[in-house]
Every structure is written in C-alpha cells, then in structure tokens.
Design a protein around this motif. Structure first.
Motif, PDB file in Angstrom:
ATOM      1  N   ALA A 177      18.382 -12.073   1.286  1.00  0.00           N
ATOM      2  CA  ALA A 177      18.206 -11.906  -0.153  1.00  0.00           C
ATOM      3  C   ALA A 177      17.360 -13.034  -0.734  1.00  0.00           C
ATOM      4  N   LEU A 178      17.574 -14.247  -0.259  1.00  0.00           N
ATOM      5  CA  LEU A 178      16.805 -15.383  -0.774  1.00  0.00           C
ATOM      6  C   LEU A 178      15.328 -15.223  -0.458  1.00  0.00           C
ATOM      7  N   ASP A 179      15.027 -14.694   0.722  1.00  0.00           N
ATOM      8  CA  ASP A 179      13.626 -14.428   1.074  1.00  0.00           C
ATOM      9  C   ASP A 179      13.006 -13.401   0.121  1.00  0.00           C
ATOM     10  N   ARG A 180      13.753 -12.356  -0.177  1.00  0.00           N
ATOM     11  CA  ARG A 180      13.229 -11.301  -1.045  1.00  0.00           C
ATOM     12  C   ARG A 180      13.161 -11.722  -2.509  1.00  0.00           C
ATOM     13  N   LEU A 181      13.995 -12.681  -2.881  1.00  0.00           N
ATOM     14  CA  LEU A 181      14.016 -13.126  -4.269  1.00  0.00           C
ATOM     15  C   LEU A 181      12.677 -13.721  -4.682  1.00  0.00           C
ATOM     16  N   ALA A 182      11.963 -14.336  -3.751  1.00  0.00           N
ATOM     17  CA  ALA A 182      10.705 -15.008  -4.079  1.00  0.00           C
ATOM     18  C   ALA A 182       9.701 -14.050  -4.707  1.00  0.00           C
ATOM     19  N   ALA A 183       9.572 -12.838  -4.164  1.00  0.00           N
ATOM     20  CA  ALA A 183       8.619 -11.869  -4.698  1.00  0.00           C
ATOM     21  C   ALA A 183       9.015 -11.437  -6.111  1.00  0.00           C
TER      22      ALA A 183
END
Length: 225
Positions: free
Chosen positions: A84-90
């Motif tokens: 989720a943290l990876d996807r939050l960036a976008a």
C-alpha cells in the motif's frame, strides 16, 4: 452455547462498523464535492498511518505469545501495508502533495492519527486473537470506503489508473486474508486466548478512531473557502 470461529467472524463483519452515516467526508468525495486539498491531506495522513500500522502488525506477529495462525494473519497485514505504501506515492503525486521535503513538513491531524495510535496500543496490550477480531470489522468498512473513493477519483476528479491503485488494493476482495483471520480466531478459541466481549469492545474503540480520521479531514475540508 459457545460460538464457533466462523460465527464470531461473521457476526463481527455483519455489524455496521463503523456507523455508515458517521463518515461525513465520504459522500463529498463520492459526488466530487470534496476539496482537492482534502484529497491531498488524505494522502499525507496515510503516509503516517501506514508505516505505523505496519510496525504494529510486525510486532504482533513477533510477540512470544502469538500463535502461528495469528502470526500468519499479522504478517499478511504487514505485507499488505508495504504494498500500500508503494501505491500511495502515485496517489500523492496526483494530488499535488509536492516534494519529499514538503511531505515531510506536513503536520498530521491528531484526529487522523488516533487510529494508528490505538492500533499501536493493541499491539502492545491486546491478546493477538482478540486484535484479529477487533480489526476485522473495521477492515471490512475500510474496503467499502476505498471502493467508493476509487470510483469517485476516476469519474469526478479525472485520476489515472495508477493514481487509484492505492484504493483499488483495499477495495479488492481478500479471500486469503479472510481465511487467515478465520484460522487465527479459531486458534484463539482453542487456546482459550480470546474473550469475544473484550475483542468487540476494542473493535468499537477502533471504529470510533476510524470515524475520527474521516471527521478530522471533513472538518478541514469545510474550512477551505
């Protein structure tokens, strides 16, 4: 008569958790009426919530009193938080949250951060199987919120697919996590480490913290001219 693990789990997720009318921000987002600055604040708040929750879940997985089934559940949650943290960036980029320095300077809202604070309290003080049960209803409600937000971001705010990926992740059905939760609750019952009434009390506090998260963002949205 003692309830089975499945009955406990289904009884927990079948409750309105939290009150669907308590989230004042969600209807605004659903119809495209929430301020874009509020969407950005949501991204920045999640930037604090996710790492904190991940550490709490890892702590629960590694506690010496955590059985293997409960550990598997919390490990899966921690892995999900990392993704989720990876996807939050976008999503944060699409909201115009600025550079890394600008994001680091953001001052989180106390009302939003009461949720990870209580998750951390549960990680330190709760019985692992009871924490599984307490989390379950709120995770189900969060998934429903994410479904609504992902749809609104596409249809009202013009966000690209990648920017919606954070919410898509939680909106997707999670049968494997459900299976792990069932095994964890069963383990708690079999080892006499699960008090359902206490777990439900903890779940209600967690649900209140969830409501506080959205209310704090709603209040901020109302202050924007």
């Amino acid at each position: 008569m003692a309830r089975t693990a499945r009955e406990l789990l289904e009884g927990t997720t079948g409750k309105p958790a939290p009150d669907p009318h308590a989230n004042r921000l969600l209807p605004l987002i659903a119809r495209g009426a929430a301020q874009r600055s509020t969407l950005a604040a949501l991204a920045l708040e999640q930037g604090h919530v996710i790492p904190a929750d991940r550490r709490a879940f890892l702590h629960l997985a590694e506690r010496p009193d955590t059985g293997p089934d409960c550990a598997a559940f919390f490990t899966a949650l921690a892995e999900g938080e990392a993704l989720a943290l990876d996807r939050l960036a976008a999503y944060a980029d699409a909201c115009g949250c600025g550079t890394g320095a600008a994001r680091a300077a953001y001052e989180p809202l106390a009302g939003c951060q009461s949720y990870p604070a209580y998750v951390a309290w549960l990680a330190m003080n709760g019985s692992p199987a009871e924490v599984v049960l307490a989390l379950t209803a709120d995770l189900a409600a969060w998934g429903g919120y994410c479904t609504t937000i992902a749809e609104a971001l596409r249809h009202h705010y013009g966000f690209a697919e990648e920017a919606c990926g954070f919410f898509d992740l939680f909106a997707e059905p999670a049968p494997e996590l459900r299976r792990l939760a069932l095994a964890a609750v069963r383990e708690g019952l079999e080892t006499d480490r699960l008090d359902a009434d206490r777990a439900h009390r903890q779940g209600r506090v967690l649900q209140t913290c969830e409501t506080s998260f959205w209310h704090a963002l709603w209040e901020q949205d109302q202050r924007v001219p």
